[in-house]
Design an enzyme around this catalytic site. Structure first.
Site, short mmCIF file in Angstrom:
data_model
loop_
_atom_site.label_atom_id
_atom_site.label_comp_id
_atom_site.label_asym_id
_atom_site.label_seq_id
_atom_site.Cartn_x
_atom_site.Cartn_y
_atom_site.Cartn_z
N LYS A 47 0.83 -1.22 0.00
CA LYS A 47 0.00 0.00 0.00
C LYS A 47 0.86 1.27 0.00
CE LYS A 47 -4.10 -2.07 2.23
NZ LYS A 47 -4.11 -3.34 2.89
N TYR A 93 -5.84 -5.22 -6.50
CA TYR A 93 -5.42 -5.04 -5.11
C TYR A 93 -4.81 -6.33 -4.55
CZ TYR A 93 -6.08 -4.95 -0.06
OH TYR A 93 -5.88 -5.09 1.29
N VAL A 122 0.12 -8.49 6.57
CA VAL A 122 -0.22 -9.73 7.28
C VAL A 122 0.64 -10.92 6.84
CG1 VAL A 122 -2.57 -9.13 8.01
CG2 VAL A 122 -2.21 -10.17 5.76
N1 GLN Z 1 -4.44 -8.93 1.49
C1 GLN Z 1 -4.78 -8.59 2.84
C2 GLN Z 1 -6.24 -8.18 2.96
O1 GLN Z 1 -6.73 -7.55 2.09
C3 GLN Z 1 -3.88 -7.49 3.30
C4 GLN Z 1 -4.13 -7.05 4.70
C5 GLN Z 1 -2.88 -6.66 5.46
O2 GLN Z 1 -1.76 -6.98 5.11
N2 GLN Z 1 -3.11 -6.00 6.55
O3 GLN Z 1 -6.92 -8.48 3.90
#
Ligand code: GLN
Length: 314
Positions: free
Chosen positions: A73, A200, A268
């Site tokens: 992001k 995304y 995550v």
């Molecule tokens: N791909 C994960 C989601 O959309 C990314 C979330 C994260 O890294 N916090 O839930």
């Protein structure tokens, strides 16, 4: 890179950080809904520092690719800001900490489809939609940027999209699709919800090593100047780092600022990117997460590194 005068050289510090923070027992969790993220062993731990002087220091599993997830992001935001009039983006997404989990639906409805910031999922969907205006294949555009900035080690593969992981995450993306449809309903998404979520998820599924991630983010530590020239202006680089400080760790942003004192962005997949303005970029990776979705060992290691080196924006 300047460290406290009485401190040992950075490579020795990083070796020691790995010794002290590599998990020995299984603690923490892996995210539900992204099956691929449960495969790395809990004991994985890597750390890398890319410096403005052009050096790269690393230790542990710093050359093992991991799923960058929401660290993407930061880079997507930088590309969206460099591709277009920044004002146009900032009328669609705010710059305030959300105080809620990264994929919360509630706030988005109450606040009429304007996400609190670009680092929660709804905000990142808007940024991706914005980037897709100029680059319909936003994920491919991001991957090319990251590959350029990270460079290629001899024998190294370079950043790549784990397409299988992206497919399986997409199949479990009800919540992100719900966020996208909400945005659409409020008139804050131009492209079809499905196409934006696909891009995304592919951005989140980019695989990079700690060394590559630190190198790719170095422009944020050096006034917007990356390996191949200017990525964003000096003001934009400062602003992106400010948003990392206030929003990069979701509803643990305050705790991270308290413990580490540097702008950070987690994913995550267990990675955390941190910026030391003027000095360098740090990436740490350890896959098991705390209850807010941030790497347990990674956060502890960054707090330790910041203490030992004196690196802080305060
Ligand atoms: N791909 C994960 C989601 O959309 C990314 C979330 C994260 O890294 N916090 O839930």
């Amino acid at each position: 890179m300047t460290t406290a005068l009485d401190s040992p050289p950075l490579d020795l510090v990083l070796d020691d950080i790995v010794r002290n923070h590599r998990p020995r027992t299984e603690e923490g969790s892996v995210p539900a809904g992204i099956p691929h993220l449960s495969s790395p062993p809990f004991s994985r731990f890597g750390i890398a520092v890319a410096t403005s002087a052009g050096d790269v220091f690393s230790a542990g599993d710093a050359d093992v690719p991991f799923s960058i997830q929401s660290i993407s992001k930061v880079f997507t935001l930088a590309l969206a800001l460099s591709a277009d009039d920044p004002g146009a983006l900032w009328s669609r997404v705010l710059r305030e900490p959300s105080g809620t989990s990264f994929n919360s639906l509630v706030q988005l409805e109450v606040e009429h489809g304007i996400p609190r910031n670009p680092f929660i999922n709804s905000g990142a969907l808007v940024v991706t939609d914005h980037l897709m205006e100029g680059f319909p294949d936003a994920a491919g555009h991001l991957l090319r940027f990251l590959s350029r900035e990270a460079g290629r080690r001899i024998g190294g593969q370079g950043p790549f999209i784990d397409e299988d992981a992206a497919k399986s995450e997409l199949a479990n993306s009800s919540r992100n699709l719900a966020l996208a449809h909400f945005l659409k309903d409020f008139g804050n998404l131009r492209r079809p919800a499905q196409a934006v979520v696909e891009n995304y998820v592919r951005q989140c599924s980019i695989m990079m090593t700690c060394v590559e991630t630190a190198k790719a983010a170095l422009f944020l530590a050096q006034d917007g100047r990356g390996a191949q020239g200017t990525v964003v202006s000096r003001s934009e680089a400062k602003r992106i780092s400010s948003i990392m400080l206030t929003c990069g760790m979701y509803d643990a942003a305050g705790e991270f600022a308290y413990r580490v004192g540097l702008p950070g962005k987690s994913g995550v997949g267990g990675g955390i990117l941190a910026i030391v303005p003027g000095e360098g970029a740090i990436c740490v990776w350890s896959p098991r997460l705390d209850s807010k979705g941030n790497s347990l060992a990674g956060t502890a290691a960054l707090a330790d590194l910041a203490d030992r080196t004196g690196w802080s924006v305060f």
